[in-house]
Write a protein that holds these residues in place. Sequence first.
Motif, PDB file in Angstrom:
ATOM      1  N   ASP A 165       0.871  -1.176   0.000  1.00 51.48           N
ATOM      2  CA  ASP A 165       0.000   0.000   0.000  1.00 51.48           C
ATOM      3  C   ASP A 165       0.908   1.226   0.000  1.00 51.48           C
ATOM      4  O   ASP A 165       1.649   1.446   0.962  1.00 51.48           O
ATOM      5  CB  ASP A 165      -0.891  -0.015   1.238  1.00 51.48           C
ATOM      6  N   PRO A 166       0.889   2.019  -1.069  1.00 49.58           N
ATOM      7  CA  PRO A 166       1.844   3.132  -1.179  1.00 49.58           C
ATOM      8  C   PRO A 166       1.732   4.157  -0.051  1.00 49.58           C
ATOM      9  O   PRO A 166       2.746   4.639   0.446  1.00 49.58           O
ATOM     10  CB  PRO A 166       1.513   3.782  -2.519  1.00 49.58           C
ATOM     11  N   ASP A 167       0.522   4.463   0.394  1.00 48.17           N
ATOM     12  CA  ASP A 167       0.363   5.458   1.455  1.00 48.17           C
ATOM     13  C   ASP A 167       0.914   4.968   2.787  1.00 48.17           C
ATOM     14  O   ASP A 167       1.610   5.697   3.495  1.00 48.17           O
ATOM     15  CB  ASP A 167      -1.112   5.838   1.603  1.00 48.17           C
ATOM     16  N   THR A 168       0.612   3.719   3.128  1.00 50.37           N
ATOM     17  CA  THR A 168       1.110   3.146   4.378  1.00 50.37           C
ATOM     18  C   THR A 168       2.627   3.030   4.355  1.00 50.37           C
ATOM     19  O   THR A 168       3.295   3.365   5.339  1.00 50.37           O
ATOM     20  CB  THR A 168       0.486   1.753   4.611  1.00 50.37           C
ATOM     21  N   LEU A 169       3.180   2.567   3.240  1.00 51.86           N
ATOM     22  CA  LEU A 169       4.626   2.426   3.127  1.00 51.86           C
ATOM     23  C   LEU A 169       5.308   3.792   3.171  1.00 51.86           C
ATOM     24  O   LEU A 169       6.322   3.961   3.850  1.00 51.86           O
ATOM     25  CB  LEU A 169       4.997   1.678   1.848  1.00 51.86           C
ATOM     26  N   ARG A 170       4.761   4.769   2.494  1.00 49.62           N
ATOM     27  CA  ARG A 170       5.333   6.119   2.502  1.00 49.62           C
ATOM     28  C   ARG A 170       5.316   6.700   3.914  1.00 49.62           C
ATOM     29  O   ARG A 170       6.275   7.338   4.352  1.00 49.62           O
ATOM     30  CB  ARG A 170       4.560   7.015   1.541  1.00 49.62           C
ATOM     31  N   GLU A 171       4.229   6.467   4.660  1.00 45.28           N
ATOM     32  CA  GLU A 171       4.143   6.937   6.045  1.00 45.28           C
ATOM     33  C   GLU A 171       5.208   6.285   6.918  1.00 45.28           C
ATOM     34  O   GLU A 171       5.852   6.948   7.729  1.00 45.28           O
ATOM     35  CB  GLU A 171       2.749   6.642   6.592  1.00 45.28           C
ATOM     36  N   MET A 172       5.420   4.963   6.737  1.00 43.67           N
ATOM     37  CA  MET A 172       6.450   4.270   7.501  1.00 43.67           C
ATOM     38  C   MET A 172       7.834   4.821   7.157  1.00 43.67           C
ATOM     39  O   MET A 172       8.671   5.026   8.028  1.00 43.67           O
ATOM     40  CB  MET A 172       6.418   2.766   7.232  1.00 43.67           C
ATOM     41  N   LEU A 173       8.074   5.070   5.871  1.00 39.45           N
ATOM     42  CA  LEU A 173       9.373   5.591   5.455  1.00 39.45           C
ATOM     43  C   LEU A 173       9.621   6.995   6.012  1.00 39.45           C
ATOM     44  O   LEU A 173      10.763   7.337   6.342  1.00 39.45           O
ATOM     45  CB  LEU A 173       9.473   5.591   3.928  1.00 39.45           C
TER      46      LEU A 173
END
Length: 111
Positions: free
Chosen positions: A62-70
């Motif tokens: 999930d791009p949004d979840t991964l971007r938030e984690m990064l």
Amino acid sequence: MAWTVRKQLLCPACGDIIAEAVHRRFPATLTVRAPAGYEVMPRRSAAVERELLAGELPGDPDPDTLREMLLRHHADLIYELTCPRGHVTYRAAPAVVRAVRAAPGAWAQLS
């Protein structure tokens, strides 16, 4: 207080074992091994973010979840863990250590 903790990491999607993590408090080390026996090498969050923006990451994150984690872990190492059923999980090293330290049994759930 145990200096070294060893746990089996479970896939968040299906519950299969995706790796074995060994965390040592002093000197601080984290070693993650795939079920096949090789060591999973972490990558910098910037490298993972470049691949995310280029659409080259394996699996279907999930791009949004991964971007938030990064963003939360912008200076940490990121582990890409692949389960035998093909699920791919991305976790920052501090999240892996937290899961390993908090799990009461032999398995640690990556949430």
